[in-house]
Design an enzyme around this catalytic site. Structure first.
Site, PDB file in Angstrom:
ATOM      1  N   LYS A  11       0.826  -1.212   0.000  1.00  0.00           N
ATOM      2  CA  LYS A  11       0.000   0.000   0.000  1.00  0.00           C
ATOM      3  C   LYS A  11       0.867   1.272   0.000  1.00  0.00           C
ATOM      4  O   LYS A  11       2.053   1.238   0.338  1.00  0.00           O
ATOM      5  CB  LYS A  11      -0.913  -0.022   1.234  1.00  0.00           C
ATOM      6  CG  LYS A  11      -1.931  -1.166   1.243  1.00  0.00           C
ATOM      7  CD  LYS A  11      -2.811  -1.068   2.490  1.00  0.00           C
ATOM      8  CE  LYS A  11      -3.888  -2.130   2.527  1.00  0.00           C
ATOM      9  NZ  LYS A  11      -4.775  -1.970   3.706  1.00  0.00           N
ATOM     10  N   TYR A  51     -12.541  -1.858  -3.084  1.00  0.00           N
ATOM     11  CA  TYR A  51     -12.962  -2.005  -1.683  1.00  0.00           C
ATOM     12  C   TYR A  51     -14.479  -1.856  -1.509  1.00  0.00           C
ATOM     13  O   TYR A  51     -14.943  -1.526  -0.416  1.00  0.00           O
ATOM     14  CB  TYR A  51     -12.224  -0.984  -0.814  1.00  0.00           C
ATOM     15  CG  TYR A  51     -10.820  -1.411  -0.425  1.00  0.00           C
ATOM     16  CD1 TYR A  51     -10.607  -2.519   0.407  1.00  0.00           C
ATOM     17  CD2 TYR A  51      -9.695  -0.707  -0.850  1.00  0.00           C
ATOM     18  CE1 TYR A  51      -9.333  -2.904   0.789  1.00  0.00           C
ATOM     19  CE2 TYR A  51      -8.404  -1.088  -0.466  1.00  0.00           C
ATOM     20  CZ  TYR A  51      -8.239  -2.190   0.352  1.00  0.00           C
ATOM     21  OH  TYR A  51      -6.979  -2.572   0.745  1.00  0.00           O
ATOM     22  N   PHE A  59     -14.883   3.800   8.005  1.00  0.00           N
ATOM     23  CA  PHE A  59     -13.528   4.149   7.580  1.00  0.00           C
ATOM     24  C   PHE A  59     -13.363   4.156   6.062  1.00  0.00           C
ATOM     25  O   PHE A  59     -12.257   4.350   5.558  1.00  0.00           O
ATOM     26  CB  PHE A  59     -12.512   3.180   8.209  1.00  0.00           C
ATOM     27  CG  PHE A  59     -12.755   1.722   7.902  1.00  0.00           C
ATOM     28  CD1 PHE A  59     -12.349   1.157   6.701  1.00  0.00           C
ATOM     29  CD2 PHE A  59     -13.393   0.913   8.825  1.00  0.00           C
ATOM     30  CE1 PHE A  59     -12.583  -0.178   6.408  1.00  0.00           C
ATOM     31  CE2 PHE A  59     -13.627  -0.434   8.551  1.00  0.00           C
ATOM     32  CZ  PHE A  59     -13.210  -0.978   7.336  1.00  0.00           C
ATOM     33  N   THR A  93      -4.986  -7.114  11.088  1.00  0.00           N
ATOM     34  CA  THR A  93      -5.297  -5.820  10.467  1.00  0.00           C
ATOM     35  C   THR A  93      -4.728  -4.662  11.289  1.00  0.00           C
ATOM     36  O   THR A  93      -4.143  -3.727  10.738  1.00  0.00           O
ATOM     37  CB  THR A  93      -6.833  -5.663  10.354  1.00  0.00           C
ATOM     38  OG1 THR A  93      -7.357  -6.825   9.701  1.00  0.00           O
ATOM     39  CG2 THR A  93      -7.213  -4.414   9.570  1.00  0.00           C
ATOM     40  N   ASN A 114      -1.712   0.208   7.078  1.00  0.00           N
ATOM     41  CA  ASN A 114      -1.172  -1.065   7.541  1.00  0.00           C
ATOM     42  C   ASN A 114      -0.389  -1.823   6.463  1.00  0.00           C
ATOM     43  O   ASN A 114      -0.246  -3.037   6.519  1.00  0.00           O
ATOM     44  CB  ASN A 114      -2.274  -1.926   8.171  1.00  0.00           C
ATOM     45  CG  ASN A 114      -3.400  -2.226   7.216  1.00  0.00           C
ATOM     46  OD1 ASN A 114      -3.349  -1.847   6.044  1.00  0.00           O
ATOM     47  ND2 ASN A 114      -4.407  -2.935   7.695  1.00  0.00           N
ATOM     48  N   HIS A 117      -2.137  -5.484   1.701  1.00  0.00           N
ATOM     49  CA  HIS A 117      -3.443  -6.135   1.545  1.00  0.00           C
ATOM     50  C   HIS A 117      -3.181  -7.564   1.102  1.00  0.00           C
ATOM     51  O   HIS A 117      -2.251  -7.811   0.327  1.00  0.00           O
ATOM     52  CB  HIS A 117      -4.286  -5.431   0.468  1.00  0.00           C
ATOM     53  CG  HIS A 117      -5.461  -6.259   0.020  1.00  0.00           C
ATOM     54  ND1 HIS A 117      -6.669  -6.219   0.670  1.00  0.00           N
ATOM     55  CD2 HIS A 117      -5.584  -7.193  -0.969  1.00  0.00           C
ATOM     56  CE1 HIS A 117      -7.498  -7.088   0.081  1.00  0.00           C
ATOM     57  NE2 HIS A 117      -6.864  -7.679  -0.915  1.00  0.00           N
ATOM     58  N   GLU A 128      -9.994 -10.648  -7.095  1.00  0.00           N
ATOM     59  CA  GLU A 128      -9.054  -9.523  -6.951  1.00  0.00           C
ATOM     60  C   GLU A 128      -7.917  -9.595  -7.978  1.00  0.00           C
ATOM     61  O   GLU A 128      -7.483  -8.569  -8.499  1.00  0.00           O
ATOM     62  CB  GLU A 128      -8.512  -9.482  -5.519  1.00  0.00           C
ATOM     63  CG  GLU A 128      -9.594  -9.102  -4.516  1.00  0.00           C
ATOM     64  CD  GLU A 128      -9.176  -9.202  -3.048  1.00  0.00           C
ATOM     65  OE1 GLU A 128      -9.996  -8.843  -2.189  1.00  0.00           O
ATOM     66  OE2 GLU A 128      -8.041  -9.647  -2.758  1.00  0.00           O
TER      67      GLU A 128
HETATM   68  P1  ADP Z   1      -7.680  -6.723   6.121  1.00  0.00           P
HETATM   69  O1  ADP Z   1      -6.903  -5.759   5.239  1.00  0.00           O
HETATM   70  O2  ADP Z   1      -6.828  -7.257   7.235  1.00  0.00           O
HETATM   71  O3  ADP Z   1      -8.372  -7.816   5.332  1.00  0.00           O
HETATM   72  P2  ADP Z   1     -10.305  -5.463   6.404  1.00  0.00           P
HETATM   73  O4  ADP Z   1     -10.703  -6.207   5.166  1.00  0.00           O
HETATM   74  O5  ADP Z   1     -11.170  -5.600   7.611  1.00  0.00           O
HETATM   75  O6  ADP Z   1      -8.809  -5.846   6.853  1.00  0.00           O
HETATM   76  O7  ADP Z   1     -10.188  -3.900   6.079  1.00  0.00           O
HETATM   77  C1  ADP Z   1      -9.648  -3.448   4.859  1.00  0.00           C
HETATM   78  C2  ADP Z   1      -8.725  -2.300   5.141  1.00  0.00           C
HETATM   79  O8  ADP Z   1      -9.477  -1.200   5.646  1.00  0.00           O
HETATM   80  C3  ADP Z   1      -7.661  -2.550   6.217  1.00  0.00           C
HETATM   81  O9  ADP Z   1      -6.512  -3.225   5.754  1.00  0.00           O
HETATM   82  C4  ADP Z   1      -7.340  -1.126   6.667  1.00  0.00           C
HETATM   83  O10 ADP Z   1      -6.463  -0.481   5.746  1.00  0.00           O
HETATM   84  C5  ADP Z   1      -8.707  -0.460   6.588  1.00  0.00           C
HETATM   85  N1  ADP Z   1      -9.385  -0.496   7.886  1.00  0.00           N
HETATM   86  C6  ADP Z   1      -9.998  -1.548   8.472  1.00  0.00           C
HETATM   87  N2  ADP Z   1     -10.501  -1.230   9.685  1.00  0.00           N
HETATM   88  C7  ADP Z   1     -10.196   0.088   9.876  1.00  0.00           C
HETATM   89  C8  ADP Z   1     -10.438   1.024  10.924  1.00  0.00           C
HETATM   90  N3  ADP Z   1     -11.097   0.663  12.045  1.00  0.00           N
HETATM   91  N4  ADP Z   1      -9.977   2.292  10.771  1.00  0.00           N
HETATM   92  C9  ADP Z   1      -9.321   2.673   9.659  1.00  0.00           C
HETATM   93  N5  ADP Z   1      -9.055   1.838   8.623  1.00  0.00           N
HETATM   94  C10 ADP Z   1      -9.485   0.555   8.722  1.00  0.00           C
HETATM   95 MG    MG Z   2      -9.936  -7.736   3.992  1.00  0.00          MG
END
Ligand code: ADP
Ligand code: MG
Length: 140
Positions: A11, A51, A59, A93, A114, A117, A128
């Site tokens: 990212k 997304y 968020f 996450t 973070n 992805h 994807e």
């Molecule tokens: P992952 O990437 O671990 O699969 P999710 O699919 O739940 O996690 O969320 C997608 C992305 O959205 C996350 O990687 C993160 O960048 C963002 N995200 C998720 N939860 C939050 C939050 N509470 N606040 C801000 N950004 C978030």
């Molecule tokens: Mg996810």
């Protein structure tokens, strides 16, 4: 166990800090092979489409803003049990909850920024990969 393909993104928070190689090395050190890779600066429309599953989440705006704030490296990773293996290598996450040695524990700045992805299931991996790559761009 079978050889699988999964979709990965390095990212913008990570590409901005010049971590493309460092993160890719973690994949390779763990037995995953990069079989497709390109650097893109995604549009708002592309980020919202990718997304879309999160569009009702509070968020979502922040997520789209972050993903369009700089370059992203989109990749296809191949290996034994690649989908689950990549999720393990990535870590939770929220980097505060990520296990020691995971990419997110090592590199992530926050739950929003973070660094990586990774697809969470075979269906999402296929979907994807198709969102970002044509078949001829994947060279295993
Ligand atoms: P992952 O990437 O671990 O699969 P999710 O699919 O739940 O996690 O969320 C997608 C992305 O959205 C996350 O990687 C993160 O960048 C963002 N995200 C998720 N939860 C939050 C939050 N509470 N606040 C801000 N950004 C978030
Ligand atoms: Mg996810």
């Amino acid at each position: 166990m079978a050889i699988e393909r999964t979709f990965s993104m390095i990212k913008p928070d990570a590409t901005k800090r010049n971590l493309t190689g460092a993160i890719t090395k973690v994949f390779e050190d763990n037995g995953l092979r990069v079989v497709a890779s390109k650097r893109v600066w995604m549009s708002k429309r592309e980020a919202e489409g990718f997304y879309a599953v999160h569009k009702e989440r509070p968020f979502f705006g922040e997520l789209v803003e972050g993903m369009t704030s700089g370059p992203t490296v989109v990749q296809v990773l191949e290996g034994e049990n690649a989908i689950l293996k990549n999720r393990e290598i990535m870590g939770a996450t929220n980097p505060e909850q990520a296990a020691e040695g995971t990419i997110r524990k090592t590199f992530a700045l926050s739950i929003g920024e973070n660094s990586v992805h990774g697809s969470d299931a075979p269906e999402t991996a296929a979907q994807e990969i198709k969102y970002w790559f044509s078949d001829t761009e994947i060279v295993g």
